[in-house]
Design an enzyme around this catalytic site. Structure first.
Site, PDB file in Angstrom:
ATOM      1  N   GLY A  25     -22.673  68.978 -22.796  1.00 29.04           N
ATOM      2  CA  GLY A  25     -21.170  69.669 -22.837  1.00 29.04           C
ATOM      3  C   GLY A  25     -20.033  68.932 -22.668  1.00 29.04           C
ATOM      4  O   GLY A  25     -19.013  69.529 -22.859  1.00 29.04           O
ATOM      5  N   ASP A  61     -10.062  80.781 -18.518  1.00 26.30           N
ATOM      6  CA  ASP A  61     -10.385  81.903 -19.509  1.00 26.30           C
ATOM      7  C   ASP A  61      -9.909  83.346 -18.930  1.00 26.30           C
ATOM      8  O   ASP A  61     -10.278  84.445 -19.681  1.00 26.30           O
ATOM      9  CB  ASP A  61     -11.899  82.058 -20.068  1.00 26.30           C
ATOM     10  CG  ASP A  61     -12.729  81.985 -18.960  1.00 26.30           C
ATOM     11  OD1 ASP A  61     -12.501  81.321 -17.594  1.00 26.30           O
ATOM     12  OD2 ASP A  61     -14.183  82.188 -18.965  1.00 26.30           O
ATOM     13  N   VAL A  83     -10.839  71.246 -22.199  1.00 26.92           N
ATOM     14  CA  VAL A  83      -9.911  71.884 -21.014  1.00 26.92           C
ATOM     15  C   VAL A  83      -9.979  71.142 -19.840  1.00 26.92           C
ATOM     16  O   VAL A  83      -9.233  70.904 -19.038  1.00 26.92           O
ATOM     17  CB  VAL A  83     -10.139  73.685 -20.910  1.00 26.92           C
ATOM     18  CG1 VAL A  83      -9.305  74.154 -19.940  1.00 26.92           C
ATOM     19  CG2 VAL A  83      -9.608  74.030 -22.316  1.00 26.92           C
TER      20      VAL A  83
HETATM   21  C1  LIG Z   1      -2.867  81.414 -18.315  1.00 27.52           C
HETATM   22  C2  LIG Z   1      -3.370  79.985 -18.750  1.00 27.52           C
HETATM   23  C3  LIG Z   1      -4.326  79.726 -17.647  1.00 27.52           C
HETATM   24  C4  LIG Z   1      -4.549  78.137 -17.160  1.00 27.52           C
HETATM   25  O1  LIG Z   1      -5.153  77.598 -17.922  1.00 27.52           O
HETATM   26  O2  LIG Z   1      -3.804  77.822 -16.327  1.00 27.52           O
HETATM   27  C5  LIG Z   1      -3.740  79.685 -20.022  1.00 27.52           C
HETATM   28  C6  LIG Z   1      -4.733  80.453 -20.652  1.00 27.52           C
HETATM   29  C7  LIG Z   1      -5.160  80.526 -22.040  1.00 27.52           C
HETATM   30  N1  LIG Z   1      -4.760  79.571 -22.752  1.00 27.52           N
HETATM   31  C8  LIG Z   1      -5.275  79.623 -24.063  1.00 27.52           C
HETATM   32  C9  LIG Z   1      -4.927  79.430 -25.417  1.00 27.52           C
HETATM   33  C10 LIG Z   1      -4.178  78.193 -25.574  1.00 27.52           C
HETATM   34  N2  LIG Z   1      -3.745  77.297 -24.456  1.00 27.52           N
HETATM   35  C11 LIG Z   1      -2.918  76.257 -25.052  1.00 27.52           C
HETATM   36  C12 LIG Z   1      -2.477  75.313 -24.354  1.00 27.52           C
HETATM   37  C13 LIG Z   1      -2.066  75.007 -22.975  1.00 27.52           C
HETATM   38  N3  LIG Z   1      -2.534  76.186 -22.076  1.00 27.52           N
HETATM   39  C14 LIG Z   1      -1.762  75.906 -21.157  1.00 27.52           C
HETATM   40  C15 LIG Z   1      -2.001  76.833 -19.912  1.00 27.52           C
HETATM   41  C16 LIG Z   1      -2.350  77.996 -19.680  1.00 27.52           C
HETATM   42  N4  LIG Z   1      -3.399  78.539 -20.591  1.00 27.52           N
HETATM   43  C17 LIG Z   1      -1.915  79.092 -18.641  1.00 27.52           C
HETATM   44  C18 LIG Z   1      -0.832  79.364 -18.693  1.00 27.52           C
HETATM   45  C19 LIG Z   1       0.399  78.736 -19.074  1.00 27.52           C
HETATM   46  C20 LIG Z   1       1.624  79.467 -19.567  1.00 27.52           C
HETATM   47  O3  LIG Z   1       1.578  80.552 -19.931  1.00 27.52           O
HETATM   48  O4  LIG Z   1       2.604  78.792 -19.557  1.00 27.52           O
HETATM   49  C21 LIG Z   1      -1.132  74.784 -20.871  1.00 27.52           C
HETATM   50  C22 LIG Z   1       0.377  74.994 -20.775  1.00 27.52           C
HETATM   51  C23 LIG Z   1      -1.332  73.745 -19.959  1.00 27.52           C
HETATM   52  C24 LIG Z   1      -2.640  73.514 -19.737  1.00 27.52           C
HETATM   53  O5  LIG Z   1      -3.604  73.970 -19.960  1.00 27.52           O
HETATM   54  O6  LIG Z   1      -2.887  72.209 -18.796  1.00 27.52           O
HETATM   55  C25 LIG Z   1      -1.572  73.795 -22.258  1.00 27.52           C
HETATM   56  C26 LIG Z   1      -0.421  73.335 -23.193  1.00 27.52           C
HETATM   57  C27 LIG Z   1      -0.097  71.835 -22.513  1.00 27.52           C
HETATM   58  C28 LIG Z   1       0.721  71.014 -23.442  1.00 27.52           C
HETATM   59  O7  LIG Z   1       0.570  71.107 -24.548  1.00 27.52           O
HETATM   60  O8  LIG Z   1       1.461  70.235 -22.804  1.00 27.52           O
HETATM   61  C29 LIG Z   1      -2.978  76.452 -26.566  1.00 27.52           C
HETATM   62  C30 LIG Z   1      -2.148  75.565 -27.467  1.00 27.52           C
HETATM   63  C31 LIG Z   1      -2.728  74.150 -27.771  1.00 27.52           C
HETATM   64  O9  LIG Z   1      -3.925  73.830 -27.168  1.00 27.52           O
HETATM   65  O10 LIG Z   1      -1.995  73.385 -28.015  1.00 27.52           O
HETATM   66  C32 LIG Z   1      -3.716  77.565 -26.913  1.00 27.52           C
HETATM   67  C33 LIG Z   1      -3.840  78.130 -28.073  1.00 27.52           C
HETATM   68  C34 LIG Z   1      -2.637  78.941 -28.585  1.00 27.52           C
HETATM   69  C35 LIG Z   1      -2.118  80.066 -27.800  1.00 27.52           C
HETATM   70  O11 LIG Z   1      -2.767  80.995 -27.124  1.00 27.52           O
HETATM   71  O12 LIG Z   1      -0.943  79.868 -27.343  1.00 27.52           O
HETATM   72  C36 LIG Z   1      -6.162  80.866 -23.803  1.00 27.52           C
HETATM   73  C37 LIG Z   1      -7.142  81.425 -24.985  1.00 27.52           C
HETATM   74  C38 LIG Z   1      -6.374  82.558 -25.715  1.00 27.52           C
HETATM   75  C39 LIG Z   1      -7.178  83.284 -26.571  1.00 27.52           C
HETATM   76  O13 LIG Z   1      -8.627  83.233 -26.547  1.00 27.52           O
HETATM   77  O14 LIG Z   1      -6.946  83.850 -27.666  1.00 27.52           O
HETATM   78  C40 LIG Z   1      -6.189  81.337 -22.676  1.00 27.52           C
HETATM   79  C41 LIG Z   1      -6.843  82.371 -21.766  1.00 27.52           C
HETATM   80  C42 LIG Z   1      -6.156  83.756 -21.975  1.00 27.52           C
HETATM   81  O15 LIG Z   1      -4.867  83.776 -22.454  1.00 27.52           O
HETATM   82  O16 LIG Z   1      -6.629  84.678 -22.103  1.00 27.52           O
HETATM   83  N1  LIG Z   2      -6.069  77.241 -20.225  1.00 22.95           N
HETATM   84  C1  LIG Z   2      -6.006  76.674 -21.286  1.00 22.95           C
HETATM   85  O1  LIG Z   2      -5.255  75.515 -21.501  1.00 22.95           O
HETATM   86  C2  LIG Z   2      -7.088  76.927 -22.462  1.00 22.95           C
HETATM   87  C3  LIG Z   2      -8.154  77.767 -21.920  1.00 22.95           C
HETATM   88  N2  LIG Z   2      -9.184  77.785 -22.873  1.00 22.95           N
HETATM   89  C4  LIG Z   2     -10.244  78.455 -22.434  1.00 22.95           C
HETATM   90  O2  LIG Z   2     -10.878  77.557 -21.486  1.00 22.95           O
HETATM   91  C5  LIG Z   2     -12.302  77.508 -21.720  1.00 22.95           C
HETATM   92  C6  LIG Z   2     -13.060  76.207 -22.044  1.00 22.95           C
HETATM   93  O3  LIG Z   2     -12.496  75.671 -23.204  1.00 22.95           O
HETATM   94  P1  LIG Z   2     -13.186  74.468 -23.930  1.00 22.95           P
HETATM   95  O4  LIG Z   2     -12.988  73.334 -22.618  1.00 22.95           O
HETATM   96  O5  LIG Z   2     -12.427  74.338 -25.000  1.00 22.95           O
HETATM   97  O6  LIG Z   2     -14.621  74.765 -23.876  1.00 22.95           O
HETATM   98  P2  LIG Z   2     -15.834  74.163 -24.157  1.00 22.95           P
HETATM   99  O7  LIG Z   2     -16.810  74.787 -24.825  1.00 22.95           O
HETATM  100  O8  LIG Z   2     -15.561  72.531 -24.726  1.00 22.95           O
HETATM  101  O9  LIG Z   2     -16.570  73.553 -22.607  1.00 22.95           O
HETATM  102  C7  LIG Z   2     -17.108  74.371 -22.094  1.00 22.95           C
HETATM  103  C8  LIG Z   2     -18.038  73.693 -20.833  1.00 22.95           C
HETATM  104  O10 LIG Z   2     -18.421  74.388 -19.902  1.00 22.95           O
HETATM  105  C9  LIG Z   2     -19.708  73.801 -19.652  1.00 22.95           C
HETATM  106  N3  LIG Z   2     -20.577  74.453 -19.121  1.00 22.95           N
HETATM  107  C10 LIG Z   2     -21.203  75.842 -19.704  1.00 22.95           C
HETATM  108  N4  LIG Z   2     -21.833  76.624 -18.714  1.00 22.95           N
HETATM  109  C11 LIG Z   2     -22.098  75.683 -17.717  1.00 22.95           C
HETATM  110  C12 LIG Z   2     -22.490  75.738 -16.318  1.00 22.95           C
HETATM  111  N5  LIG Z   2     -23.499  77.009 -16.055  1.00 22.95           N
HETATM  112  N6  LIG Z   2     -22.603  74.902 -15.392  1.00 22.95           N
HETATM  113  C13 LIG Z   2     -21.594  74.067 -15.579  1.00 22.95           C
HETATM  114  N7  LIG Z   2     -20.809  73.873 -16.798  1.00 22.95           N
HETATM  115  C14 LIG Z   2     -21.051  74.589 -17.664  1.00 22.95           C
HETATM  116  C15 LIG Z   2     -20.233  72.959 -20.879  1.00 22.95           C
HETATM  117  O11 LIG Z   2     -20.959  71.906 -20.558  1.00 22.95           O
HETATM  118  C16 LIG Z   2     -18.921  72.538 -21.520  1.00 22.95           C
HETATM  119  O12 LIG Z   2     -18.579  71.258 -20.773  1.00 22.95           O
HETATM  120  C17 LIG Z   2     -12.913  78.626 -22.720  1.00 22.95           C
HETATM  121  O13 LIG Z   2     -13.232  79.885 -22.010  1.00 22.95           O
HETATM  122  C18 LIG Z   2     -11.324  78.857 -23.380  1.00 22.95           C
HETATM  123  O14 LIG Z   2     -11.249  80.203 -23.678  1.00 22.95           O
HETATM  124  C19 LIG Z   2      -9.070  77.543 -24.247  1.00 22.95           C
HETATM  125  C20 LIG Z   2      -7.853  76.727 -24.672  1.00 22.95           C
HETATM  126  C21 LIG Z   2      -7.031  76.412 -23.777  1.00 22.95           C
END
Ligand SMILES: C[C@@]1(CC(=O)O)c2cc3[nH]c(cc4nc(cc5[nH]c(cc(n2)[C@H]1CCC(=O)O)[C@@](C)(CC(=O)O)[C@@H]5CCC(=O)O)C(CC(=O)O)=C4CCC(=O)O)c(CCC(=O)O)c3CC(=O)O
Ligand SMILES: NC(=O)C1=CN([C@@H]2O[C@H](COP(=O)(O)OP(=O)(O)OC[C@H]3O[C@@H](n4cnc5c(N)ncnc54)[C@H](O)[C@@H]3O)[C@@H](O)[C@H]2O)C=CC1
Length: 298
Positions: free
Chosen positions: A58, A121, A35
């Site tokens: 990491g 997260d 991420v």
């Molecule tokens: C709130 C937000 C906060 C933020 O990160 O800003 C957030 C939060 C979380 N995402 C989670 C999961 C996934 N995120 C993705 C993918 C993306 N997530 C992105 C944005 C955002 N993710 C923000 C809201 C955006 C919105 O609502 O539109 C995208 C659009 C952009 C980016 O990350 O840059 C990027 C796609 C980019 C692309 O494809 O172009 C996938 C799918 C995949 O990986 O293919 C999954 C798994 C499937 C699913 O859950 O849908 C979880 C864990 C949930 C759990 O634990 O169950 C959390 C935390 C939670 O919800 O608690």
């Molecule tokens: N917004 C989104 O698009 C998404 C969000 N998530 C959430 O994002 C979080 C990160 O996901 P990933 O990158 O896949 O996890 P990851 O497990 O690959 O990365 C975690 C990172 O945190 C670092 N880290 C841990 N403790 C630390 C500390 N004390 N100081 C500095 N660095 C530290 C580790 O070295 C590692 O680089 C997760 O909590 C997951 O739930 C997951 C998928 C999509």
């Protein structure tokens, strides 16, 4: 109460969609996983300075690669987050951690310091969300589901991409150059001159095809201004400018009478209708949103 009044009464429940200018600002990213690597890519695109904190072990390979290749923009510390002093002089803070408690505490500290913060997260605590992005030069489209369904944002992105011609970015670059030339010829801010420039640019954008703009060179741009702007603000036909497009039909400007005059045409049009179109180009960027709960399109 008319339809628009009702719409205004109901406004709310979404988030503000803006094109945040981060050039040379300082962004802290805590975490170095997958991420974090996506965050780095987004922030590099915006020309900011990035500080990454994460133990080496990491780091995701993509994060590693960004750190190696973009030393000009990324300062990397191979260590865990150490405390509030890490936030000093930061303009934005992002956490991408597998440690929810730490993420929460960084959010709280950032908020105390009034630094905008995103925790990947903890959606409820984010000041802003990332979204799925489509980029083509200055064209920037963000798809947001406002936290409801990130995967849905990704799927919708793919669909929207299929609907674009691929010419948009280049066309917008040319429009930007033409607008600058117009402002050089006809300087001044606001007032009648501003309104006239906006009307003319909007008319041109409305009537020409994307491809027409991509084919403009410097000399042609001067000709567009000579034959258009200087002639009471008419919109010149593409053939007059010497543009050879691939289209065969008589659509777009081909259908317009040769003395077609934008200033006259839009005189009675609502400025509210013109302004959004213009500002999309003023920014040199288009930001489209899909907030799934309430709006399909703004
Ligand atoms: C709130 C937000 C906060 C933020 O990160 O800003 C957030 C939060 C979380 N995402 C989670 C999961 C996934 N995120 C993705 C993918 C993306 N997530 C992105 C944005 C955002 N993710 C923000 C809201 C955006 C919105 O609502 O539109 C995208 C659009 C952009 C980016 O990350 O840059 C990027 C796609 C980019 C692309 O494809 O172009 C996938 C799918 C995949 O990986 O293919 C999954 C798994 C499937 C699913 O859950 O849908 C979880 C864990 C949930 C759990 O634990 O169950 C959390 C935390 C939670 O919800 O608690
Ligand atoms: N917004 C989104 O698009 C998404 C969000 N998530 C959430 O994002 C979080 C990160 O996901 P990933 O990158 O896949 O996890 P990851 O497990 O690959 O990365 C975690 C990172 O945190 C670092 N880290 C841990 N403790 C630390 C500390 N004390 N100081 C500095 N660095 C530290 C580790 O070295 C590692 O680089 C997760 O909590 C997951 O739930 C997951 C998928 C999509």
């Amino acid at each position: 109460m008319d339809e628009n009044d009702i719409r205004i009464k109901k406004l709310g429940g979404g988030s503000l969609l803006i094109a945040w200018q981060l050039r040379d600002k300082n962004v802290l990213i805590v975490g170095g996983g997958e991420v974090a690597s996506q965050r780095i890519e987004s922030i590099l695109t915006a020309d900011a300075h990035i500080t990454v904190l994460s133990p080496q072990k990491g780091l995701h390979p993509r994060t590693q690669r960004f750190i190696e290749l973009r030393k000009d923009r990324i300062t990397y510390y191979d260590r865990p987050y150490s405390g509030p002093e890490e936030l000093d002089s930061m303009d934005m803070v992002l956490t991408a951690l597998d440690d929810n408690e730490l993420s929460r505490s960084i959010v709280e500290l950032s908020r105390e310091r009034r630094i905008p913060v995103n925790a990947a997260d903890i959606p409820d605590l984010c000041d802003f969300y990332f979204g799925a992005q489509i980029r083509d030069g200055p064209l920037q489209i963000m798809i947001s589901t406002n936290g409801n369904g990130p995967r849905m944002a990704s799927i919708i992105k793919t669909r929207l991409q299929k609907g674009l011609s691929g010419l948009e970015g280049e066309a917008i670059i040319k429009v930007g150059q033409l607008r600058n030339k117009l402002k050089e010829r006809e300087p001044g801010v606001g007032g009648q001159i501003g309104r006239d420039r906006m009307k003319w640019m909007s008319g041109l954008c409305n009537q020409w095809e994307m491809e027409d703009f991509t084919l403009l060179d410097e000399a042609m741009m001067e000709k567009v201004l000579d034959e258009g702007w200087e002639q009471d603000g008419r919109v010149p036909k593409v053939e007059e400018i010497g543009i050879r497009t691939s289209r065969k039909s008589t659509s777009g400007s081909f259908g317009q009478p040769s003395n077609y005059n934008v200033f006259k045409r839009v005189e009675n049009a609502s400025s509210i209708a013109i302004a959004p179109t213009t500002f999309a180009f003023v920014a040199g960027a288009a930001v489209a949103s899909l907030v799934l709960i309430r709006f399909l399109k703004r």
